[in-house]
Scaffold this motif. Structure first.
Motif, PDB file in Angstrom:
ATOM      1  N   ILE A  31      -8.128  -2.953   1.659  1.00  0.00           N
ATOM      2  CA  ILE A  31      -7.135  -2.179   2.395  1.00  0.00           C
ATOM      3  C   ILE A  31      -6.303  -1.416   1.357  1.00  0.00           C
ATOM      4  O   ILE A  31      -5.763  -2.017   0.429  1.00  0.00           O
ATOM      5  CB  ILE A  31      -6.237  -3.088   3.246  1.00  0.00           C
ATOM      6  CG1 ILE A  31      -7.104  -3.921   4.201  1.00  0.00           C
ATOM      7  CG2 ILE A  31      -5.207  -2.258   4.015  1.00  0.00           C
ATOM      8  CD1 ILE A  31      -6.375  -5.093   4.827  1.00  0.00           C
ATOM      9  N   ILE A  32      -6.218  -0.119   1.526  1.00  0.00           N
ATOM     10  CA  ILE A  32      -5.555   0.766   0.565  1.00  0.00           C
ATOM     11  C   ILE A  32      -4.287   1.354   1.170  1.00  0.00           C
ATOM     12  O   ILE A  32      -4.291   1.832   2.304  1.00  0.00           O
ATOM     13  CB  ILE A  32      -6.480   1.940   0.168  1.00  0.00           C
ATOM     14  CG1 ILE A  32      -7.846   1.450  -0.294  1.00  0.00           C
ATOM     15  CG2 ILE A  32      -5.814   2.835  -0.878  1.00  0.00           C
ATOM     16  CD1 ILE A  32      -7.836   0.601  -1.531  1.00  0.00           C
ATOM     17  N   GLU A  33      -3.218   1.321   0.388  1.00  0.00           N
ATOM     18  CA  GLU A  33      -2.004   2.069   0.716  1.00  0.00           C
ATOM     19  C   GLU A  33      -2.003   3.289  -0.201  1.00  0.00           C
ATOM     20  O   GLU A  33      -1.771   3.172  -1.402  1.00  0.00           O
ATOM     21  CB  GLU A  33      -0.757   1.229   0.467  1.00  0.00           C
ATOM     22  CG  GLU A  33       0.529   1.963   0.768  1.00  0.00           C
ATOM     23  CD  GLU A  33       1.763   1.122   0.477  1.00  0.00           C
ATOM     24  OE1 GLU A  33       2.754   1.703  -0.005  1.00  0.00           O
ATOM     25  OE2 GLU A  33       1.728  -0.102   0.716  1.00  0.00           O
ATOM     26  N   PRO A  34      -2.302   4.480   0.346  1.00  0.00           N
ATOM     27  CA  PRO A  34      -2.392   5.662  -0.508  1.00  0.00           C
ATOM     28  C   PRO A  34      -1.029   6.096  -1.046  1.00  0.00           C
ATOM     29  O   PRO A  34      -0.002   5.868  -0.408  1.00  0.00           O
ATOM     30  CB  PRO A  34      -2.973   6.726   0.421  1.00  0.00           C
ATOM     31  CG  PRO A  34      -2.600   6.282   1.788  1.00  0.00           C
ATOM     32  CD  PRO A  34      -2.545   4.782   1.754  1.00  0.00           C
ATOM     33  N   ASP A  35      -1.039   6.709  -2.226  1.00  0.00           N
ATOM     34  CA  ASP A  35       0.191   7.240  -2.812  1.00  0.00           C
ATOM     35  C   ASP A  35       0.729   8.417  -2.007  1.00  0.00           C
ATOM     36  O   ASP A  35       1.933   8.627  -1.933  1.00  0.00           O
ATOM     37  CB  ASP A  35      -0.045   7.670  -4.269  1.00  0.00           C
ATOM     38  CG  ASP A  35      -0.266   6.482  -5.191  1.00  0.00           C
ATOM     39  OD1 ASP A  35       0.198   5.368  -4.866  1.00  0.00           O
ATOM     40  OD2 ASP A  35      -0.919   6.666  -6.238  1.00  0.00           O
ATOM     41  N   SER A  36      -0.168   9.192  -1.412  1.00  0.00           N
ATOM     42  CA  SER A  36       0.216  10.327  -0.564  1.00  0.00           C
ATOM     43  C   SER A  36      -0.225  10.030   0.868  1.00  0.00           C
ATOM     44  O   SER A  36      -1.352   9.582   1.079  1.00  0.00           O
ATOM     45  CB  SER A  36      -0.473  11.611  -1.032  1.00  0.00           C
ATOM     46  OG  SER A  36      -0.079  11.922  -2.341  1.00  0.00           O
ATOM     47  N   ILE A  79      -4.003  -1.547  -3.808  1.00  0.00           N
ATOM     48  CA  ILE A  79      -4.641  -2.549  -2.970  1.00  0.00           C
ATOM     49  C   ILE A  79      -3.555  -3.352  -2.251  1.00  0.00           C
ATOM     50  O   ILE A  79      -2.607  -3.814  -2.889  1.00  0.00           O
ATOM     51  CB  ILE A  79      -5.501  -3.513  -3.827  1.00  0.00           C
ATOM     52  CG1 ILE A  79      -6.573  -2.761  -4.615  1.00  0.00           C
ATOM     53  CG2 ILE A  79      -6.089  -4.627  -2.975  1.00  0.00           C
ATOM     54  CD1 ILE A  79      -7.670  -2.163  -3.800  1.00  0.00           C
ATOM     55  N   VAL A  80      -3.694  -3.504  -0.937  1.00  0.00           N
ATOM     56  CA  VAL A  80      -2.742  -4.324  -0.187  1.00  0.00           C
ATOM     57  C   VAL A  80      -3.435  -5.459   0.558  1.00  0.00           C
ATOM     58  O   VAL A  80      -2.778  -6.242   1.231  1.00  0.00           O
ATOM     59  CB  VAL A  80      -1.872  -3.482   0.774  1.00  0.00           C
ATOM     60  CG1 VAL A  80      -0.971  -2.545  -0.006  1.00  0.00           C
ATOM     61  CG2 VAL A  80      -2.714  -2.729   1.772  1.00  0.00           C
ATOM     62  N   GLY A  81      -4.749  -5.564   0.415  1.00  0.00           N
ATOM     63  CA  GLY A  81      -5.465  -6.661   1.052  1.00  0.00           C
ATOM     64  C   GLY A  81      -6.958  -6.443   1.004  1.00  0.00           C
ATOM     65  O   GLY A  81      -7.443  -5.423   0.525  1.00  0.00           O
ATOM     66  N   CYS A  82      -7.687  -7.448   1.504  1.00  0.00           N
ATOM     67  CA  CYS A  82      -9.144  -7.380   1.569  1.00  0.00           C
ATOM     68  C   CYS A  82      -9.540  -7.568   3.031  1.00  0.00           C
ATOM     69  O   CYS A  82      -9.020  -8.460   3.715  1.00  0.00           O
ATOM     70  CB  CYS A  82      -9.755  -8.458   0.688  1.00  0.00           C
ATOM     71  SG  CYS A  82     -11.550  -8.346   0.562  1.00  0.00           S
ATOM     72  N   ALA A  83     -10.450  -6.730   3.531  1.00  0.00           N
ATOM     73  CA  ALA A  83     -10.793  -6.738   4.948  1.00  0.00           C
ATOM     74  C   ALA A  83     -12.019  -7.574   5.302  1.00  0.00           C
ATOM     75  O   ALA A  83     -12.182  -7.956   6.450  1.00  0.00           O
ATOM     76  CB  ALA A  83     -11.000  -5.306   5.439  1.00  0.00           C
ATOM     77  N   ASN A  84     -12.909  -7.836   4.336  1.00  0.00           N
ATOM     78  CA  ASN A  84     -14.097  -8.631   4.653  1.00  0.00           C
ATOM     79  C   ASN A  84     -14.693  -9.284   3.408  1.00  0.00           C
ATOM     80  O   ASN A  84     -14.202  -9.092   2.298  1.00  0.00           O
ATOM     81  CB  ASN A  84     -15.143  -7.785   5.383  1.00  0.00           C
ATOM     82  CG  ASN A  84     -15.700  -6.672   4.524  1.00  0.00           C
ATOM     83  OD1 ASN A  84     -15.762  -6.774   3.305  1.00  0.00           O
ATOM     84  ND2 ASN A  84     -16.111  -5.589   5.155  1.00  0.00           N
TER      85      ASN A  84
END
Length: 68
Positions: free
Chosen positions: A41-46, A25-30
Motif C-alpha cells: 500500500i503506497i501513500e504517494p508524495d503527490s 510504504i504504509v502497509g502490505c496488502a497480500n
C-alpha cells in the motif's frame, strides 16, 4: 512472513503506461505471487485522487517498486 519493504520506507513506483512517482510504504496488502511479488500500500508524495480514483492511497506490486 518476510517483507522486502518496511513501514514508512520511501519508494519510487513505476507502473508502465499508468503512472509513476514517489511515495512511502504504509502497509502490505497480500502474501504475494510469483514474478509480481507482494502488493504494498503506497501513500504517494503527490495526490493522485480524481473522479475516476477518489482515494489517497493505492496498491502496487513490488516488481514496480524501487527503494530510494
Amino acid at each position: 512472513m518476510e517483507f522486502n519493504y518496511e513501514q514508512n520506507q520511501k519508494v519510487e513506483y513505476n507502473i508502465p503506461g499508468v503512472m509513476s512517482g514517489t511515495g512511502k510504504i504504509v502497509g502490505c496488502a497480500n502474501n504475494g505471487a510469483p514474478i509480481i511479488g507482494k502488493s504494498y500500500i503506497i501513500e504517494p508524495d503527490s495526490p493522485i485522487g480524481n473522479e475516476t480514483y477518489p482515494f489517497s492511497h493505492f496498491v502496487c506490486f513490488e516488481n514496480h517498486l524501487k527503494s530510494i
